[in-house]
Design an enzyme around this catalytic site. Structure first.
Site, PDB file in Angstrom:
ATOM      1  N   SER A 101       9.474   2.870  -1.101  1.00 55.82           N
ATOM      2  CA  SER A 101       9.108   1.511  -1.526  1.00 55.82           C
ATOM      3  C   SER A 101       9.519   0.469  -0.494  1.00 55.82           C
ATOM      4  O   SER A 101      10.669   0.453  -0.037  1.00 55.82           O
ATOM      5  CB  SER A 101       9.808   1.210  -2.864  1.00 55.82           C
ATOM      6  N   GLY A 102       8.576  -0.388  -0.115  1.00 58.12           N
ATOM      7  CA  GLY A 102       8.903  -1.590   0.643  1.00 58.12           C
ATOM      8  C   GLY A 102       9.489  -1.385   2.024  1.00 58.12           C
ATOM      9  O   GLY A 102      10.204  -2.256   2.525  1.00 58.12           O
ATOM     10  N   ASP A 123       4.784   2.527  -7.376  1.00 53.96           N
ATOM     11  CA  ASP A 123       3.598   3.017  -8.078  1.00 53.96           C
ATOM     12  C   ASP A 123       3.649   4.522  -8.355  1.00 53.96           C
ATOM     13  O   ASP A 123       2.644   5.115  -8.758  1.00 53.96           O
ATOM     14  CB  ASP A 123       2.338   2.685  -7.268  1.00 53.96           C
ATOM     15  N   SER A 147       7.872   4.805  -3.767  1.00 58.25           N
ATOM     16  CA  SER A 147       6.954   3.698  -4.075  1.00 58.25           C
ATOM     17  C   SER A 147       7.033   3.345  -5.548  1.00 58.25           C
ATOM     18  O   SER A 147       7.091   4.225  -6.414  1.00 58.25           O
ATOM     19  CB  SER A 147       5.529   4.114  -3.734  1.00 58.25           C
ATOM     20  N   GLY A 162       0.843  -1.183   0.000  1.00 59.55           N
ATOM     21  CA  GLY A 162       0.000   0.000   0.000  1.00 59.55           C
ATOM     22  C   GLY A 162       0.877   1.231   0.000  1.00 59.55           C
ATOM     23  O   GLY A 162       2.047   1.166   0.400  1.00 59.55           O
ATOM     24  N   HIS A 213      -5.700  -5.832 -10.768  1.00 58.70           N
ATOM     25  CA  HIS A 213      -4.730  -5.255  -9.871  1.00 58.70           C
ATOM     26  C   HIS A 213      -5.410  -4.909  -8.537  1.00 58.70           C
ATOM     27  O   HIS A 213      -5.597  -5.804  -7.717  1.00 58.70           O
ATOM     28  CB  HIS A 213      -4.083  -4.047 -10.562  1.00 58.70           C
ATOM     29  N   HIS A 228      -4.103  -2.891  -1.593  1.00 58.04           N
ATOM     30  CA  HIS A 228      -4.603  -4.161  -2.113  1.00 58.04           C
ATOM     31  C   HIS A 228      -5.627  -4.702  -1.123  1.00 58.04           C
ATOM     32  O   HIS A 228      -5.622  -5.890  -0.796  1.00 58.04           O
ATOM     33  CB  HIS A 228      -3.464  -5.165  -2.307  1.00 58.04           C
ATOM     34  N   TYR A 275     -24.571  17.021   7.122  1.00 58.54           N
ATOM     35  CA  TYR A 275     -23.946  16.031   7.989  1.00 58.54           C
ATOM     36  C   TYR A 275     -22.781  16.657   8.761  1.00 58.54           C
ATOM     37  O   TYR A 275     -22.056  17.492   8.238  1.00 58.54           O
ATOM     38  CB  TYR A 275     -23.443  14.858   7.157  1.00 58.54           C
ATOM     39  N   ASP A 308     -23.095   8.007   0.213  1.00 61.31           N
ATOM     40  CA  ASP A 308     -22.526   9.097   1.013  1.00 61.31           C
ATOM     41  C   ASP A 308     -21.148   9.518   0.509  1.00 61.31           C
ATOM     42  O   ASP A 308     -20.684  10.618   0.810  1.00 61.31           O
ATOM     43  CB  ASP A 308     -22.395   8.665   2.481  1.00 61.31           C
ATOM     44  N   HIS A 357      -3.162   4.020  -2.579  1.00 56.80           N
ATOM     45  CA  HIS A 357      -3.279   2.730  -3.278  1.00 56.80           C
ATOM     46  C   HIS A 357      -3.157   1.617  -2.248  1.00 56.80           C
ATOM     47  O   HIS A 357      -2.255   1.629  -1.416  1.00 56.80           O
ATOM     48  CB  HIS A 357      -2.159   2.615  -4.317  1.00 56.80           C
TER      49      HIS A 357
END
Lengths: 234, 234, 234, 234
Positions: free
Chosen positions: A45-46, A76, A74, A28, A173, A97, A231, A120, A95
């Protein structure tokens, strides 16, 4: 250090994903953009979430060129930067998973708007991209992933407002979500997973379940958005 | 005491399975091999995880003969040792009865490669063995379980590289996973369960869901493996 | 105070059900029997688990007559005592409304023996009773619930050994499990729920999934039971 | 400060929903009524549960006019007050978007009475409203939501006693539950979710699963309710 407040917001958004059970290991990432300076702050990343610090965040320009940071960004990154260039109102991208949203993405199915929880936050179904072609996968794959998302919002088939439907599933993905800032983008990713869970169960109970009416979509979306929002403590 | 560092790694791999919710009571085990000395370190049978210590690990040779240790080794020992003898590159083996991977094993179904989470770790579907024959069950059952796994990787039907697909489901039983070391094997067992959960949900949403393309399998697998890997800080 | 050690065992069995997530509020109960004295120790009715103490347990004779205790016994008492009278080898009984086992009971379906997790504990499918007749429900309902269980083990249709299949689902209600002592009965209730979860998922993946062979049932059952048991440190 | 004891009860009911995993972020609300004074105490809108205090509760009259409180009341207020006016015996109302009950609501399906867990609390299926018309949605929407619930209990089709079936699903939205006081209403919302989970799984196992008999419904409902109740220490 550049953008120290934004780094902290991006860190907190990343940690919110962990707290809400959306990420396993390092699957993520969250980023945010400073539109004035044209800079993006993104998770490295990682790196394990429990040792992640604000100063580990990587700063790039809007083309993904690293401006500050010792770590690799990352993997991505190119999807994030494309979304910032194409969707001018968004301030952050997330992002994950997460289990149910990813399962819809793997099934190649949009998430239908089955109820008010969905309405909503998302003013219609959460769309899914077309599968990427082999050329796209073998080429600038991460950039192409962004293009596939953009095509669902600005394409010939349909015009969607990314601020009214702040998420998209990438076929085969997983989901991307966004918002005005890092907290909003993470919030949308969390709600997306909850909405996906309930859509999954709704379909299991009734394969012909009907989506809510346009009237209900409008009512709930406008309840939380716009000048007439009712709200919260606003 | 022999192999004290490896004992600690095997202990930590066992505990990672507990932390990630893959084991109920004592239903799981991890081992690692020291190739130079030809020795295997494995969890003892049926000992509670919360009292398990590195010194409780049992050391055997590659044929399963106990070399050191007061406790009985895991009852799955003969499967572990066979995998070490047949798959020369693996350094550790993990066995669990994790819920979703086991359900695929019980259904006699391979786990299809439906998305990039899968493709990041498994370069194709995670295979399932044939059911064991009554003769195999009544004979050297635990050894035969290993043979059924090996047959899926080195058999006449298909050649699979155990380092590219580091897991297998045993039909009517549960998954085995492996890796270069104990941490990697446990990591693969955890990801396998996540991938199995999402494949289960993908099939529930869309029974005709399509597997990802070979291009995507290659792209993601190579993203994390090999000389051109781009993921993480390595 | 009578049977103080047995009270503590029954308390611990009740708490194990809570720890393993099998009970919501007060939906569950455990009891044990002292065969020599002909006395049963059972959880009181509707008392919160977090204030439950060993001294709150109620002691009755084998006909359910209260011998010691200020609180009312579990409303399922008459099922427990009937099982003690009919199944002479069992030492404890546990009743829960755990999610998946209860769902099989509500569906009127036995839990098929789909894998080795099942076979390690249950030497065949876990049976389900027939629905109770209106007369039985309007009459001695709790006693009749016990009779329905006994009919599945000692009835004309099939002979089952309650020590080889230590659980039964009551149709439209929920599971009962038992064992040689309170810890074993609770352990069986926990494993039953895990086995039910995986059977549910197996059927969702493959409606025609096949049960394991008699050879596998025998192998796994005997691996954990009897003189030739090879599992654990015993 | 008006009604300080009732505020505390309403706060505790709201927190019970969080503890039992029924609410994500601020998706839920509880209220209670003081019939003698004609006053309603309700959770404020969109306030985080971890900073929520008894003094934050808003007090209104039975028409929803604010009598005391600095914060805006829950946006569902008009549904709560309508239920108090129409169902004269209820003392509290709870609304959540809990996963499984909401999925039944989204599927437009009542929750069948498949077992005794259900029958202990709900004397028949938990009904679902008709979808709201566009006019109702565009008009006094929150009030109309209440009317749709009332129509299921007092309508031409069927008479239902709201104290015997203390919950209703709003189609395309989510459940409302109620009870004699705030603790009972929250308890019913929690049990409703558990019952919905098991009904979902029962249907997945057996689409033709049969509801329990009227005799069983009566037996279990009367076991916990009325003068002849046998459950608990009462």
């Amino acid at each position: 250090m550049l953008l120290s407040a934004l780094r902290e917001e991006v860190l907190q958004a990343n940690l919110e994903l962990v707290r809400k059970g959306l990420v396993l290991y390092t699957f993520g990432n969250a980023s945010a953009v400073d539109r004035r300076q044209g800079l993006v702050v993104i998770k490295p990343s990682g790196v394990d979430y429990d040792v992640l610090r604000a100063e580990d965040m990587v700063v790039t320009d809007l083309d993904g060129k690293i401006v500050e940071g010792k770590l690799k960004p990352s993997s991505d990154l190119d999807t994030h930067t494309l979304l910032y260039r194409e969707f001018g109102d968004i301030g952050a991208v997330v992002h994950t998973h997460s289990e149910f949203a990813t399962s819809f993405a793997q099934a190649g199915m949009a998430i239908p708007a089955f109820g008010t929880t969905h309405a909503d936050y998302f003013h219609g179904p959460v769309p899914v991209t077309l599968p990427l072609s082999d050329e796209a996968i073998k080429g600038r794959y991460v950039h192409e992933t962004g293009l596939a998302i953009v095509a669902r919002f600005k394409g010939a088939q349909a015009k969607l407002d990314p601020m009214a439907v702040p998420a998209c599933l990438v076929a085969g993905h997983a989901p991307f979500a966004w918002g005005k800032d890092a907290a909003a983008a993470a919030h949308h990713a969390v709600v997306l997973e909850a909405v996906a869970r309930m859509a999954y169960r709704t379909l299991a109970l009734n394969q012909r379940a009907e989506e809510v009416s346009q009237a209900l979509l409008d009512r709930h979306y406008l309840r939380k958005h716009g000048a007439a929002a009712t709200y919260g403590q606003g």
